[in-house]
Design a protein around this motif. Structure first.
Motif, PDB file in Angstrom:
ATOM      1  N   PHE A  80       0.836  -1.192   0.000  1.00 21.72           N
ATOM      2  CA  PHE A  80       0.000   0.000   0.000  1.00 21.72           C
ATOM      3  C   PHE A  80       0.872   1.242   0.000  1.00 21.72           C
ATOM      4  CE2 PHE A  80       0.286  -1.882   4.175  1.00 21.72           C
ATOM      5  CZ  PHE A  80       0.719  -0.856   4.984  1.00 21.72           C
ATOM      6  N   GLY A  81       0.252   2.371  -0.343  1.00 26.10           N
ATOM      7  CA  GLY A  81       0.979   3.624  -0.491  1.00 26.10           C
ATOM      8  C   GLY A  81       1.380   3.882  -1.933  1.00 26.10           C
ATOM      9  N   GLU A  82       0.882   3.026  -2.835  1.00 29.71           N
ATOM     10  CA  GLU A  82       1.302   3.091  -4.234  1.00 29.71           C
ATOM     11  C   GLU A  82       0.755   4.300  -4.980  1.00 29.71           C
ATOM     12  OE1 GLU A  82      -2.625   1.382  -4.189  1.00 29.71           O
ATOM     13  OE2 GLU A  82      -0.869   0.811  -3.025  1.00 29.71           O
ATOM     14  N   ILE A  83      -0.392   4.815  -4.581  1.00 31.65           N
ATOM     15  CA  ILE A  83      -0.980   5.934  -5.318  1.00 31.65           C
ATOM     16  C   ILE A  83      -0.129   7.194  -5.150  1.00 31.65           C
ATOM     17  CG2 ILE A  83      -2.977   7.471  -5.495  1.00 31.65           C
ATOM     18  CD1 ILE A  83      -4.723   5.026  -4.838  1.00 31.65           C
ATOM     19  N   SER A  84       0.232   7.520  -3.918  1.00 30.65           N
ATOM     20  CA  SER A  84       1.085   8.690  -3.688  1.00 30.65           C
ATOM     21  C   SER A  84       2.454   8.504  -4.318  1.00 30.65           C
ATOM     22  CB  SER A  84       1.243   8.957  -2.190  1.00 30.65           C
ATOM     23  OG  SER A  84       0.033   9.407  -1.653  1.00 30.65           O
ATOM     24  N   TRP A  85       2.943   7.264  -4.301  1.00 29.89           N
ATOM     25  CA  TRP A  85       4.238   6.978  -4.909  1.00 29.89           C
ATOM     26  C   TRP A  85       4.192   7.238  -6.412  1.00 29.89           C
ATOM     27  CZ3 TRP A  85       5.725   2.754  -8.174  1.00 29.89           C
ATOM     28  CH2 TRP A  85       7.098   2.677  -8.397  1.00 29.89           C
ATOM     29  N   LEU A  86       3.144   6.779  -7.059  1.00 32.84           N
ATOM     30  CA  LEU A  86       3.024   6.947  -8.506  1.00 32.84           C
ATOM     31  C   LEU A  86       2.763   8.393  -8.907  1.00 32.84           C
ATOM     32  CD1 LEU A  86       0.865   3.925  -9.717  1.00 32.84           C
ATOM     33  CD2 LEU A  86       3.200   4.475 -10.400  1.00 32.84           C
ATOM     34  N   THR A  87       1.915   9.069  -8.157  1.00 36.34           N
ATOM     35  CA  THR A  87       1.445  10.390  -8.562  1.00 36.34           C
ATOM     36  C   THR A  87       2.163  11.543  -7.883  1.00 36.34           C
ATOM     37  OG1 THR A  87      -0.280  10.407  -6.854  1.00 36.34           O
ATOM     38  CG2 THR A  87      -0.864   9.464  -9.010  1.00 36.34           C
ATOM     39  N   ASP A  88       2.992  11.236  -6.881  1.00 29.61           N
ATOM     40  CA  ASP A  88       3.686  12.270  -6.109  1.00 29.61           C
ATOM     41  C   ASP A  88       2.685  13.275  -5.536  1.00 29.61           C
ATOM     42  OD1 ASP A  88       5.968  13.391  -4.957  1.00 29.61           O
ATOM     43  OD2 ASP A  88       6.214  14.812  -6.606  1.00 29.61           O
ATOM     44  N   SER A  89       1.594  12.727  -5.001  1.00 28.74           N
ATOM     45  CA  SER A  89       0.532  13.571  -4.451  1.00 28.74           C
ATOM     46  C   SER A  89       0.318  13.254  -2.972  1.00 28.74           C
ATOM     47  CB  SER A  89      -0.765  13.335  -5.229  1.00 28.74           C
ATOM     48  OG  SER A  89      -1.156  11.984  -5.117  1.00 28.74           O
ATOM     49  N   ARG A  90      -0.556  14.022  -2.364  1.00 26.40           N
ATOM     50  CA  ARG A  90      -0.888  13.809  -0.951  1.00 26.40           C
ATOM     51  C   ARG A  90      -1.489  12.424  -0.755  1.00 26.40           C
ATOM     52  NH1 ARG A  90      -0.617  18.274   2.094  1.00 26.40           N
ATOM     53  NH2 ARG A  90      -0.624  20.284   1.039  1.00 26.40           N
ATOM     54  N   ARG A  91      -1.326  11.907   0.450  1.00 27.93           N
ATOM     55  CA  ARG A  91      -1.900  10.610   0.806  1.00 27.93           C
ATOM     56  C   ARG A  91      -3.417  10.728   0.798  1.00 27.93           C
ATOM     57  NH1 ARG A  91       1.932   6.512   0.634  1.00 27.93           N
ATOM     58  NH2 ARG A  91       3.810   7.198   1.688  1.00 27.93           N
ATOM     59  N   THR A  92      -4.076   9.808   0.116  1.00 29.55           N
ATOM     60  CA  THR A  92      -5.536   9.864  -0.038  1.00 29.55           C
ATOM     61  C   THR A  92      -6.282   9.247   1.132  1.00 29.55           C
ATOM     62  OG1 THR A  92      -5.519   7.807  -1.299  1.00 29.55           O
ATOM     63  CG2 THR A  92      -5.390   9.878  -2.549  1.00 29.55           C
TER      64      THR A  92
END
Length: 153
Positions: A80-92
């Protein structure tokens, strides 16, 4: 560490030397019940986590219909944590320990740099993340349909 990484679908098919390189970016941690591995809204921390033992709850307060409600629970060997890693955005969403947890934290910046230098590995891992996100989207769609059906919508 290599044994745990080898059990993660994200790294399936990588060579031993590629796994050894990725292991350099990994650190094992133990967390206690109620600890947050990820806090919703955090920015700048694009690390990935692999749940080795225990359970975590994915929680979100960024909605008008729920407040710190558990929206998903992950079992052993999940990333987990892949979305912020991919998008360089805030944690959702936040990730909170439910009981004692053992996890591997992958330095996201180091992993990204390695993948940029090794495009074959980068393609493989990006494809595996796309498959993971697709499965999670299917699960979310199924849950949404069930919720709508139960409400008669």
């Amino acid at each position: 560490m290599l044994e745990e990484l080898d059990q993660i679908a994200l790294f399936n098919g990588l060579s031993c030397s590629q796994m050894e390189e990725i292991a350099k970016f990994c650190t094992r941690y133990n967390y206690n019940d109620g600890d947050f591995l990820i806090k919703e809204g955090e920015n700048g921390d694009a690390d990935l986590f692999i749940l080795i033992d225990g359970n975590v709850e994915i929680v979100s307060s960024d909605t008008t219909t729920t407040s710190n409600e558990v929206v998903l629970s992950r079992e052993d060997k999940q990333i987990f944590g892949e979305i912020s890693w991919l998008t360089d955005s805030r944690r959702t969403a936040g990730v909170r320990c439910h009981g004692n947890v053992e996890a591997i934290r992958i330095d996201g910046a180091s992993l990204m740099q390695y993948l940029e230098e090794q495009p074959e590995v980068g393609f493989h891992i990006t494809r595996q993340i796309a498959i993971l996100l697709s499965k999670r989207m299917e699960d979310s769609n199924r849950l949404l349909k069930q919720l709508l059906w139960n409400r008669g919508i």
